[in-house]
Design a protein around this motif. Sequence first.
Motif, mmCIF file in Angstrom:
data_model
loop_
_atom_site.group_PDB
_atom_site.id
_atom_site.type_symbol
_atom_site.label_atom_id
_atom_site.label_comp_id
_atom_site.label_asym_id
_atom_site.label_seq_id
_atom_site.Cartn_x
_atom_site.Cartn_y
_atom_site.Cartn_z
ATOM 1 N N ALA A 2 34.296 41.841 57.855
ATOM 2 C CA ALA A 2 33.842 41.021 58.995
ATOM 3 C C ALA A 2 33.378 39.840 57.993
ATOM 4 O O ALA A 2 33.074 40.496 56.637
ATOM 5 C CB ALA A 2 32.389 41.256 59.314
ATOM 6 N N PRO A 3 32.600 38.681 57.972
ATOM 7 C CA PRO A 3 32.263 37.896 57.006
ATOM 8 C C PRO A 3 30.621 38.230 56.506
ATOM 9 O O PRO A 3 29.760 39.080 56.555
ATOM 10 C CB PRO A 3 31.647 36.964 57.717
ATOM 11 C CG PRO A 3 32.680 36.682 58.578
ATOM 12 C CD PRO A 3 32.741 37.973 58.762
ATOM 13 N N GLY A 4 30.716 38.399 55.101
ATOM 14 C CA GLY A 4 29.092 38.859 54.304
ATOM 15 C C GLY A 4 29.595 40.760 53.631
ATOM 16 O O GLY A 4 28.263 41.325 53.276
ATOM 17 N N CYS A 5 30.078 41.604 54.270
ATOM 18 C CA CYS A 5 30.480 42.681 54.128
ATOM 19 C C CYS A 5 32.028 43.209 53.184
ATOM 20 O O CYS A 5 32.615 41.598 52.850
ATOM 21 C CB CYS A 5 31.277 43.262 55.558
ATOM 22 S SG CYS A 5 30.726 43.334 56.562
ATOM 23 N N VAL A 6 31.951 43.290 51.763
ATOM 24 C CA VAL A 6 31.774 44.057 51.271
ATOM 25 C C VAL A 6 32.222 45.660 50.553
ATOM 26 O O VAL A 6 30.974 45.751 50.636
ATOM 27 C CB VAL A 6 31.513 43.316 49.338
ATOM 28 C CG1 VAL A 6 32.054 43.788 48.204
ATOM 29 C CG2 VAL A 6 31.587 41.916 49.577
ATOM 30 N N LEU A 7 33.419 45.379 50.794
ATOM 31 C CA LEU A 7 33.519 47.005 50.736
ATOM 32 C C LEU A 7 33.928 47.134 49.056
ATOM 33 O O LEU A 7 35.100 46.741 48.389
ATOM 34 C CB LEU A 7 35.285 47.469 51.306
ATOM 35 C CG LEU A 7 35.692 48.661 51.031
ATOM 36 C CD1 LEU A 7 34.486 50.180 51.743
ATOM 37 C CD2 LEU A 7 36.683 49.461 51.823
ATOM 38 N N ALA A 8 33.548 48.570 48.111
ATOM 39 C CA ALA A 8 33.939 48.802 46.940
ATOM 40 C C ALA A 8 34.468 49.675 46.977
ATOM 41 O O ALA A 8 33.609 51.303 47.038
ATOM 42 C CB ALA A 8 32.455 48.309 45.720
ATOM 43 N N ASP A 9 34.730 50.405 46.440
ATOM 44 C CA ASP A 9 35.654 51.548 45.574
ATOM 45 C C ASP A 9 34.776 52.042 44.356
ATOM 46 O O ASP A 9 34.661 51.181 43.267
ATOM 47 C CB ASP A 9 37.327 51.698 45.108
ATOM 48 C CG ASP A 9 38.244 53.402 44.928
ATOM 49 O OD1 ASP A 9 36.887 53.793 44.747
ATOM 50 O OD2 ASP A 9 38.998 53.494 44.826
ATOM 51 N N TRP A 10 33.830 53.123 44.209
ATOM 52 C CA TRP A 10 33.198 53.012 43.090
ATOM 53 C C TRP A 10 33.906 53.932 41.978
ATOM 54 O O TRP A 10 33.254 55.035 41.110
ATOM 55 C CB TRP A 10 32.371 53.758 43.941
ATOM 56 C CG TRP A 10 30.869 53.550 43.986
ATOM 57 C CD1 TRP A 10 30.848 52.133 44.816
ATOM 58 C CD2 TRP A 10 29.846 53.477 45.295
ATOM 59 N NE1 TRP A 10 29.403 51.756 45.282
ATOM 60 C CE2 TRP A 10 29.318 52.483 45.520
ATOM 61 C CE3 TRP A 10 29.295 54.893 44.835
ATOM 62 C CZ2 TRP A 10 27.678 52.471 46.288
ATOM 63 C CZ3 TRP A 10 27.654 54.709 45.556
ATOM 64 C CH2 TRP A 10 26.752 53.826 45.909
ATOM 65 N N TYR A 11 35.609 54.365 42.361
ATOM 66 C CA TYR A 11 36.606 55.265 42.022
ATOM 67 C C TYR A 11 35.418 56.363 40.894
ATOM 68 O O TYR A 11 35.391 56.990 39.573
ATOM 69 C CB TYR A 11 36.554 54.308 40.188
ATOM 70 C CG TYR A 11 37.596 53.150 40.544
ATOM 71 C CD1 TYR A 11 38.860 53.411 40.923
ATOM 72 C CD2 TYR A 11 37.487 51.692 40.466
ATOM 73 C CE1 TYR A 11 39.256 52.419 41.722
ATOM 74 C CE2 TYR A 11 37.188 50.864 41.343
ATOM 75 C CZ TYR A 11 39.119 51.312 41.864
ATOM 76 O OH TYR A 11 39.677 49.607 42.303
ATOM 77 N N LEU A 12 34.819 57.287 41.855
ATOM 78 C CA LEU A 12 34.373 57.968 41.709
ATOM 79 C C LEU A 12 34.781 59.558 42.661
ATOM 80 O O LEU A 12 35.018 58.968 43.454
ATOM 81 C CB LEU A 12 32.975 58.231 41.780
ATOM 82 C CG LEU A 12 32.387 57.743 40.744
ATOM 83 C CD1 LEU A 12 30.817 57.653 41.499
ATOM 84 C CD2 LEU A 12 32.300 58.069 39.328
#
Length: 161
Positions: free
Chosen positions: A71-81
Amino acid sequence: MSSQATARPFKIPQSVLVVVHTPAREVLLIRRADGGEHWQSVTGSKDREDEAWEATAAREVWEETGIDVQAPGCVLADWYLENVYDIWPQWRHRYAPGVVFNHERIFGLCVPVGTPVVLSPREHVAYQWLPWREAADRCFSASNAEACLLLPRFSGAAAAP
């Protein structure tokens, strides 16, 4: 119908933990429906061994909160942990015989303030937004609390102090 046809497949011992948060580092916690005061971030296992971590994270967020990570404004980030932990004895029956460890990949999902939350009532009965330190204190899982405490490191320069 045979018992084989009705048997549930074993859970895959690979899961995600998604810290859903706003740019101001308010963290979404959800309370488990299976009793107690077990507050947590979004969690869940892969459906298939070859399911990408990002796909698992997006699916679990949708299933548990109704939030679309695209959705607009959402940012999924893999923290690689990743955390590796013992599966609690009362839940080991969900896994194949001999499986005692789970591998948990950590993600962050930044959402706009006011993002609506629609819980899956079979899994969760309440939610709350808390400042990241308070959220860490409220989590029943040590790995979830640690993930909340890591939020300032992974939430980016745009986040509020």
